[in-house]
Write a protein that holds these residues in place. Structure first.
Motif, PDB file in Angstrom:
ATOM      1  N   UNK A   1       0.736  -1.209   0.023  1.00 56.05           N
ATOM      2  CA  UNK A   1      -0.044  -0.073  -0.097  1.00 56.05           C
ATOM      3  C   UNK A   1       0.641   1.159  -0.036  1.00 56.05           C
ATOM      4  N   UNK A   2       2.177   1.324  -0.065  1.00 59.83           N
ATOM      5  CA  UNK A   2       2.992   2.569   0.072  1.00 59.83           C
ATOM      6  C   UNK A   2       2.927   3.331  -1.229  1.00 59.83           C
ATOM      7  N   UNK A   3       2.663   2.646  -2.427  1.00 60.79           N
ATOM      8  CA  UNK A   3       2.437   3.630  -3.504  1.00 60.79           C
ATOM      9  C   UNK A   3       1.248   4.556  -3.477  1.00 60.79           C
ATOM     10  N   UNK A   4       0.081   3.966  -2.784  1.00 59.46           N
ATOM     11  CA  UNK A   4      -1.071   4.818  -2.687  1.00 59.46           C
ATOM     12  C   UNK A   4      -0.726   5.698  -1.739  1.00 59.46           C
ATOM     13  N   UNK A   5      -0.151   5.463  -0.562  1.00 57.71           N
ATOM     14  CA  UNK A   5       0.032   6.481   0.320  1.00 57.71           C
ATOM     15  C   UNK A   5       0.868   7.568  -0.188  1.00 57.71           C
ATOM     16  N   UNK A   6       2.066   7.226  -1.068  1.00 52.93           N
ATOM     17  CA  UNK A   6       2.858   8.194  -1.543  1.00 52.93           C
ATOM     18  C   UNK A   6       2.095   9.182  -2.554  1.00 52.93           C
ATOM     19  N   UNK A   7       1.278   8.517  -3.227  1.00 52.29           N
ATOM     20  CA  UNK A   7       0.546   9.262  -4.409  1.00 52.29           C
ATOM     21  C   UNK A   7      -0.276  10.274  -3.389  1.00 52.29           C
ATOM     22  N   UNK A   8      -1.379   9.605  -2.647  1.00 49.91           N
ATOM     23  CA  UNK A   8      -2.030  10.667  -1.625  1.00 49.91           C
ATOM     24  C   UNK A   8      -1.425  11.848  -0.878  1.00 49.91           C
ATOM     25  N   UNK A   9       0.136  11.550  -0.585  1.00 51.04           N
ATOM     26  CA  UNK A   9       0.589  12.539   0.078  1.00 51.04           C
ATOM     27  C   UNK A   9       1.278  13.363  -0.906  1.00 51.04           C
ATOM     28  N   UNK A  10       1.188  13.334  -2.008  1.00 49.44           N
ATOM     29  CA  UNK A  10       2.122  13.916  -3.108  1.00 49.44           C
ATOM     30  C   UNK A  10       3.489  13.720  -2.987  1.00 49.44           C
ATOM     31  N   UNK A  11       3.984  12.643  -2.791  1.00 50.02           N
ATOM     32  CA  UNK A  11       5.294  12.253  -2.656  1.00 50.02           C
ATOM     33  C   UNK A  11       5.833  11.080  -3.589  1.00 50.02           C
ATOM     34  N   UNK A  12       5.045  10.585  -4.423  1.00 39.43           N
ATOM     35  CA  UNK A  12       5.393   9.822  -5.318  1.00 39.43           C
ATOM     36  C   UNK A  12       6.488   9.905  -6.334  1.00 39.43           C
ATOM     37  N   UNK A  13       6.648  11.163  -6.761  1.00 38.08           N
ATOM     38  CA  UNK A  13       7.550  11.450  -7.579  1.00 38.08           C
ATOM     39  C   UNK A  13       8.896  11.644  -6.943  1.00 38.08           C
TER      40      UNK A  13
END
Length: 331
Positions: A283-295
């Motif tokens: 689930x870390x990819x979802x967490x990163x995207x929702x926190x605007x930290x995926x990139x």
């Protein structure tokens, strides 16, 4: 081992770098405004609103410091503690809003807080000359041995630190333990790690703010933090962190693996090294995207040392050689 579930140069290059940093922070601020809906977050999202609140709080603290000297009190402990807590709240205010503030305002605010701490120590030595009061209390030895609280007890801290928030969840006053915590659903407002030695900490989920204080020989793995991470007094540690803003005070011989939207800030630190984020969990990819930290912005390699104002590279930090970096950590 017990197991529990749960940081001025006028050179043209330097000027361009700082200008680019300001542009990035401005773009981030605009992006947050355009995507933010139905939020009850009390952060200000406005430099002027923040400065007004910050100035009012600062003036109130200064007034209290003046008053305590002018009006003698047989027992000034409560007044001193109240002022100390007010300074801590002011520092917390800066941490929670630093992701959108211009770098100059962050530095200026931190300098103001440092001055207030020094003034408090000076005033304390005058009103309590026989026993020095320190803004940051160190753990004291108890006359009678008492059992340590279990890490999952997240209500009252064992020791007061400069970032202690009594009602905040966290791990405090623990040695030689594996500490894990998983949050699902909505973002956690704040979390505290304080007075930890020889611990391994694994935090899964999304956080708004993370405060880390007095950690030694620890490995700390944390999911995305959409606001700020503030670290003070870390030695011999390994951090794997993702956040919009990361500030490190008084760290030494410590490695940081980061993913961050703005440039990491260090101060009064030495022997610290930086590498890219190395954390994985379901689930870390979802967490990163929702926190605007995926990139991955690459800012983990662009560190600002507030104690080093020359144009040349600061000797206090370095990039971790690829051959010495850890593998991906799965928690």
């Amino acid at each position: 081992m017990n197991e529990h579930t749960d940081d001025i140069s006028t050179d043209e290059t330097t000027q361009r770098k700082h200008a680019a940093m300001i542009d990035r922070l401005s773009n981030l601020h605009q992006a947050r405004i355009s995507t933010k809906t139905n939020s009850k977050d009390p952060t200000f999202e406005s430099t002027q609103s923040f400065l007004t609140t910050f100035t009012n709080s600062k003036q109130s603290i200064e007034s209290s410091l003046t008053q305590i000297q002018q009006i003698p009190n047989q027992d000034p402990n409560s007044d001193l503690e109240r002022i100390s807590n007010s300074i801590s709240d002011l520092e917390k205010l800066v941490a929670e809003n630093s992701y959108f503030l211009p770098p100059y305002e962050v530095r200026s605010s931190l300098k103001t807080i440092s001055d207030l701490k020094q003034t408090l120590d000076s005033v304390t030595s005058k009103v309590k000359p026989r026993k020095k009061f320190s803004f940051k209390n160190k753990p004291t030895k108890k006359q009678e041995p008492e059992p340590k609280p279990k890490p999952e007890s997240e209500s009252e801290p064992e020791h007061k630190t400069s970032y202690t928030i009594n009602d905040s969840p966290g791990f405090r006053g623990t040695e030689n333990a594996i500490l894990t915590k998983e949050f699902t659903g909505s973002e956690i407002r704040e979390f505290v790690l304080s007075d930890l030695t020889n611990c391994e900490v694994k935090l899964k989920g999304r956080f708004r703010t993370l405060f880390i204080n007095r950690v030694r020989n620890c490995k700390i793995y944390v999911g995305p933090v959409s606001g700020s991470i503030l670290i003070e007094e870390a030695e011999g540690c390994l951090f794997v962190l993702a956040s919009h803003q990361i500030r490190v005070h008084e760290a030494k011989l410590t490695d940081f693996y980061l993913q961050c939207r703005s440039r990491p800030i260090i101060e009064r630190s030495c022997g610290v090294r930086f590498g890219p984020y190395r954390l994985c969990y379901d689930g870390i990819e979802t967490d990163l995207k929702e926190s605007n930290l995926y990139e991955d912005t690459g800012n983990w390699a662009n560190v600002d040392d507030f104690q080093w104002l020359r144009a040349i590279q600061s000797p206090n930090w370095s990039i971790l050689p690829e051959s010495q970096r850890i593998d991906m950590v799965k928690i």
